[in-house]
Design a protein around this motif. Sequence first.
Motif: not given
Length: 185
Positions: A56-76
Amino acid sequence: MIARALKLDMGKGREIVLMLLSPPAKPHNVSVEKTVLAIPREEATMTLTAESGELRCLATFPARSKGAKVVLNRNPRVPVYKAGFNEILGKLGGRGQISVVWKPVGRSFEDFVLVFHPSSICFFEANSLSFGKIHTHLMGREFNDSGSIGDFLIGDGIGVSYTIRLLLDRGFGRHSSDEARLTVT
């Protein structure tokens, strides 16, 4: 796809490959190396909680950010694609919160042995073996193609390196990030 395989060379150019596919014997367990990801100067934070086989992920971003992402990388860890495969779990434009839950993919199917000649693997010929369609051999039907990477995975688990990344867009092509390794057993 990562599976145990055995190549049998019977001489005179006659060889076959046996690939042994089995579903996981028990549900996956997920753990994370750190519980908070943070961007410098406290611009963004993400709390990570691993329990009951999910993250479970809960992320908070400030007003001055242009955008944000939560990314999962799977590397076999295959030589063909060393960077692994990225899946965007959540994204946001501007200020706000992202709340996502990720659970490893686990499919149910009977134990399966795939036998083929190495030269029969070709994505361009109609009568060749294509690993892109292996799920039809396992499940006996097409997966639902909703565009999610989970629809194309046979299963997550041992042998794959997982990283969860918090990515903050600062504008003009600049990004800041923090990441943590996940362990899936």
